[in-house]
Design an enzyme around this catalytic site. Structure first.
Site, mmCIF file in Angstrom:
data_model
loop_
_atom_site.group_PDB
_atom_site.id
_atom_site.type_symbol
_atom_site.label_atom_id
_atom_site.label_comp_id
_atom_site.label_asym_id
_atom_site.label_seq_id
_atom_site.Cartn_x
_atom_site.Cartn_y
_atom_site.Cartn_z
ATOM 1 N N CYS A 84 2.162 0.526 -8.811
ATOM 2 C CA CYS A 84 3.286 1.040 -8.015
ATOM 3 C C CYS A 84 4.525 1.189 -8.891
ATOM 4 C CB CYS A 84 3.550 0.128 -6.826
ATOM 5 S SG CYS A 84 3.812 -1.587 -7.287
ATOM 6 N N GLU A 91 3.853 10.973 -6.254
ATOM 7 C CA GLU A 91 3.344 9.773 -6.944
ATOM 8 C C GLU A 91 1.929 10.079 -7.436
ATOM 9 O OE1 GLU A 91 2.259 6.367 -4.517
ATOM 10 O OE2 GLU A 91 2.937 5.004 -6.074
ATOM 11 N N GLY A 135 0.837 -1.197 0.000
ATOM 12 C CA GLY A 135 0.000 0.000 0.000
ATOM 13 C C GLY A 135 0.871 1.245 0.000
ATOM 14 N N SER A 136 0.327 2.317 0.520
ATOM 15 C CA SER A 136 1.032 3.596 0.427
ATOM 16 C C SER A 136 2.152 3.701 1.470
ATOM 17 C CB SER A 136 0.040 4.739 0.629
ATOM 18 O OG SER A 136 -0.504 4.652 1.929
ATOM 19 N N THR A 152 0.804 4.790 4.953
ATOM 20 C CA THR A 152 0.250 3.706 5.779
ATOM 21 C C THR A 152 1.365 2.758 6.228
ATOM 22 O OG1 THR A 152 -1.791 3.864 4.506
ATOM 23 C CG2 THR A 152 -1.555 1.927 5.877
ATOM 24 N N GLY A 153 2.337 2.537 5.356
ATOM 25 C CA GLY A 153 3.467 1.663 5.701
ATOM 26 C C GLY A 153 4.179 2.139 6.963
ATOM 27 N N GLU A 155 5.612 -3.327 1.020
ATOM 28 C CA GLU A 155 5.762 -2.951 -0.402
ATOM 29 C C GLU A 155 4.995 -1.647 -0.567
ATOM 30 O OE1 GLU A 155 7.684 -4.227 -2.415
ATOM 31 O OE2 GLU A 155 7.994 -6.309 -1.830
HETATM 32 P P1 NAD Z 1 -3.393 2.433 1.421
HETATM 33 O O1 NAD Z 1 -2.103 2.474 2.156
HETATM 34 O O2 NAD Z 1 -4.352 3.544 1.593
HETATM 35 O O3 NAD Z 1 -4.233 1.121 1.778
HETATM 36 C C1 NAD Z 1 -3.678 -0.181 1.635
HETATM 37 C C2 NAD Z 1 -4.357 -1.113 2.610
HETATM 38 O O4 NAD Z 1 -4.059 -0.683 3.943
HETATM 39 C C3 NAD Z 1 -5.871 -1.160 2.501
HETATM 40 O O5 NAD Z 1 -6.283 -2.501 2.707
HETATM 41 C C4 NAD Z 1 -6.314 -0.274 3.664
HETATM 42 O O6 NAD Z 1 -7.592 -0.612 4.155
HETATM 43 C C5 NAD Z 1 -5.257 -0.573 4.709
HETATM 44 N N1 NAD Z 1 -5.053 0.470 5.714
HETATM 45 C C6 NAD Z 1 -5.393 1.778 5.660
HETATM 46 N N2 NAD Z 1 -4.989 2.425 6.776
HETATM 47 C C7 NAD Z 1 -4.369 1.507 7.538
HETATM 48 C C8 NAD Z 1 -3.682 1.563 8.800
HETATM 49 N N3 NAD Z 1 -3.580 2.678 9.501
HETATM 50 N N4 NAD Z 1 -3.123 0.421 9.279
HETATM 51 C C9 NAD Z 1 -3.184 -0.738 8.579
HETATM 52 N N5 NAD Z 1 -3.814 -0.841 7.390
HETATM 53 C C10 NAD Z 1 -4.396 0.257 6.873
HETATM 54 O O7 NAD Z 1 -2.967 2.221 -0.098
HETATM 55 P P2 NAD Z 1 -3.907 2.179 -1.369
HETATM 56 O O8 NAD Z 1 -4.370 3.571 -1.630
HETATM 57 O O9 NAD Z 1 -4.898 1.085 -1.209
HETATM 58 O O10 NAD Z 1 -2.891 1.733 -2.518
HETATM 59 C C11 NAD Z 1 -2.148 2.640 -3.279
HETATM 60 C C12 NAD Z 1 -0.710 2.677 -2.811
HETATM 61 O O11 NAD Z 1 -0.170 1.369 -2.778
HETATM 62 C C13 NAD Z 1 0.196 3.470 -3.738
HETATM 63 O O12 NAD Z 1 1.063 4.285 -2.993
HETATM 64 C C14 NAD Z 1 1.003 2.384 -4.449
HETATM 65 O O13 NAD Z 1 2.224 2.805 -4.953
HETATM 66 C C15 NAD Z 1 1.127 1.356 -3.383
HETATM 67 N N6 NAD Z 1 1.392 0.040 -3.962
HETATM 68 C C16 NAD Z 1 2.637 -0.524 -3.786
HETATM 69 C C17 NAD Z 1 2.944 -1.743 -4.368
HETATM 70 C C18 NAD Z 1 4.293 -2.394 -4.184
HETATM 71 O O14 NAD Z 1 4.405 -3.579 -4.422
HETATM 72 N N7 NAD Z 1 5.309 -1.689 -3.762
HETATM 73 C C19 NAD Z 1 1.972 -2.400 -5.115
HETATM 74 C C20 NAD Z 1 0.726 -1.802 -5.274
HETATM 75 C C21 NAD Z 1 0.445 -0.590 -4.682
#
Ligand code: NAD
Length: 475
Positions: free
Chosen positions: A276, A375, A220-221, A224-225, A242
């Site tokens: 991503c 991004e 994810g983002s 959040t990471g 990731e």
């Molecule tokens: P996001 O971080 O908003 O959400 C990802 C997941 O995390 C969702 O399931 C969400 O419900 C959950 N989440 C939200 N807040 C949380 C918290 N505080 N604690 C734990 N979990 C939580 O990301 P998104 O908007 O769904 O995805 C887009 C992002 O993901 C972009 O930045 C993209 O670059 C990245 N991404 C990275 C890869 C990679 O492999 N590096 C692959 C795909 C997407």
């Protein structure tokens, strides 16, 4: 009428009293409802995973492989249904949805050949020392909305192969195809080894901080990471992250402009740019800048944006309203600053339904433009002019991200020499978005922590355990 989907917990499909609505981004209609799980359902899923771990950890690699292969087969056997569902919730065109599903099935099959062999680290008259790999335990998997099924499978497969069990949370925006897959594999995976629960974003931190979860694997983002790393630090959970990227492509002057234009286009616009590892900044040598940017713009005009369920659509809508508004905001910022558009930039139709953003290509915006520095995660491609290779490398590296990048040139040796100077986890020379089941995929800098795929990815689900036997002991 929206369809209700259930969660998989301890080998059974369960529902809750409250629900999360799921919207088709092409029409803005609610197409499904999924359970809104909270602490109670999470506790139940974690308890099931813990119970299953006690026996699953003792299984042989052969038994694990068999289950993984069955998951791979199940995806292929139900391709058409899953493809339609994935397009309806995610927005990507049918052929790309099919590609995601076949990719997930293929990755699972290929990774099932990985092994976790013991290593003998000392074999002397005095002692025998061997390093085994033991599973970390119960894994919490958290998945985003851009490749919902492949990311879910990429968390389930290494968990199972390593002897772990998993509680997986899809994104609240795209849980449908994953939950349908959960139903299809219900009797394929032993009860409790794979649990899939849905809920709002608030369910994420409950997973990260759950005392009986041993590892978090998250895609994810970056924002959040960081929260996950903080939450996981409380009991030192293992983590694999990731995260986001702002990948740069560098195009050298020796390329055939007509041949690379279409490839460069797709390196930015696949899945409407919501990848991503999409090329989010494209640096083109000044000698070919005008010809290549024109060729990319000409190709862009042949590409149909629309509902992914309709034939001929090549670029679908943005997956959700929040991201749609963010991409529009970046485009508006570019307009407000007077940057030049090669394609797009005109006013859209605010009354139409669906989160559609027209294909947008910018002509040499400055490095500090928001649309370059951030991004975008949408159908946006800034083209920038460079004069020397050193300059292109420095500009590509001037980012907090370090996920991937690409170099385009007829001279592969030169391409590799440039690739080696880029600060990213993956660099392609003359291709894009290719991930191997056997190579580690992970971000440098703020694009991640650890890696997925390959042996390295699998090892992240294990602890090393060293067992040493003293051979000449006086006992
Ligand atoms: P996001 O971080 O908003 O959400 C990802 C997941 O995390 C969702 O399931 C969400 O419900 C959950 N989440 C939200 N807040 C949380 C918290 N505080 N604690 C734990 N979990 C939580 O990301 P998104 O908007 O769904 O995805 C887009 C992002 O993901 C972009 O930045 C993209 O670059 C990245 N991404 C990275 C890869 C990679 O492999 N590096 C692959 C795909 C997407």
């Amino acid at each position: 009428m929206p369809t209700d989907y259930a969660n998989l917990v301890d080998g059974e499909m369960i529902t809750t009293e409250s629900w999360v609505d799921v919207v088709n981004p092409a029409t803005e209609e609610v197409i499904g409802r999924v359970p809104a799980c909270g602490k109670e359902e999470l506790d139940r899923a974690v308890a099931a995973a813990r119970k299953a771990f006690n026996s699953w950890r003792k299984t042989s690699m052969e038994e694990r492989r068999e289950v993984v292969l069955k998951i791979s087969e199940t995806i292929k056997d139900n391709l058409d249904e899953l493809k339609r569902l994935l397009t309806s919730e995610q927005g990507k065109p049918h052929h790309q949805a099919k590609g995601e599903l076949l990719g997930a099935a293929g990755m699972a099959k290929a990774q099932s050949t990985l092994s976790l062999d013991e290593e003998v680290t000392e074999d002397s008259d005095k002692r025998l020392s061997r390093t085994r790999r033991v599973p970390v335990g119960v894994v919490g998997g958290i998945v985003p909305w851009n490749f919902p099924v492949s990311m879910a499978v990429q968390k389930i497969v290494p968990a199972l192969l390593s002897g772990c069990t998993i509680v997986l949370k899809p994104s609240p925006f795209t849980p449908l195809a994953t939950l349908r897959l959960a139903e299809l594999i219900k009797d394929v995976v032993p009860a409790g080894t794979v649990n899939i629960i849905t809920g709002h974003d608030e369910l994420g931190p409950l997973i990260t901080e759950h005392p009986d979860i041993d590892k978090i694997t998250f895609t994810g983002s970056t924002a959040t990471g960081k929260k996950i790393m903080e939450g996981a630090s409380k009991d030192l959970k293992r983590i694999t992250l990731e995260l986001g990227g702002n990948d740069a492509s560098i195009v050298l002057p020796d390329v055939d402009v007509e041949k690379v234009a279409e490839q460069l286009f797709w390196s930015s616009f696949m899945n409407a740019g919501q990848v991503c590892i999409a090329a989010k900044r494209v640096y083109i040598h000044e000698d070919i800048y005008d010809a290549l940017s024109q060729a990319i713009a000409d190709f862009a005009k042949t590409v149909k944006v629309g509902d992914g369920a309709q034939q001929g659509t090549a670029v679908g809508p943005i997956q959700n309203k929040k991201q749609y508004e963010r991409v529009l905001e970046l485009i508006q910022d570019a307009k407000d600053n007077g940057y030049k558009f090669l394609v797009g930039g005109e006013e859209g139709d605010p009354t139409g339904s669906g989160y559609y953003v027209p294909i947008t290509i910018l002509d040499n915006p400055p490095e500090d433009a928001r649309i370059v520095a951030e991004e975008q995660f949408g159908p946006v491609m800034p083209l920038m002019k460079f004069a020397t290779e050193d300059e292109a490398i420095a500009r590509a590296n001037a980012s907090e991200y370090g996920l991937a990048g690409a170099v385009w040139t007829k001279d592969a040796d030169k391409g590799v020499a440039i690739a080696e100077q880029l600060e990213t986890g993956t660099v392609w020379v003359n291709e894009f978005m290719q991930l191997s089941p056997f190579s580690p995929f992970g971000g440098h800098k703020q694009s991640g922590f650890g890696a997925e795929y390959g042996k390295e990815g699998l090892l992240e689900f294990t602890y090393p355990q060293v067992i040493t036997v003293r051979r000449d002991a006086a006992v």
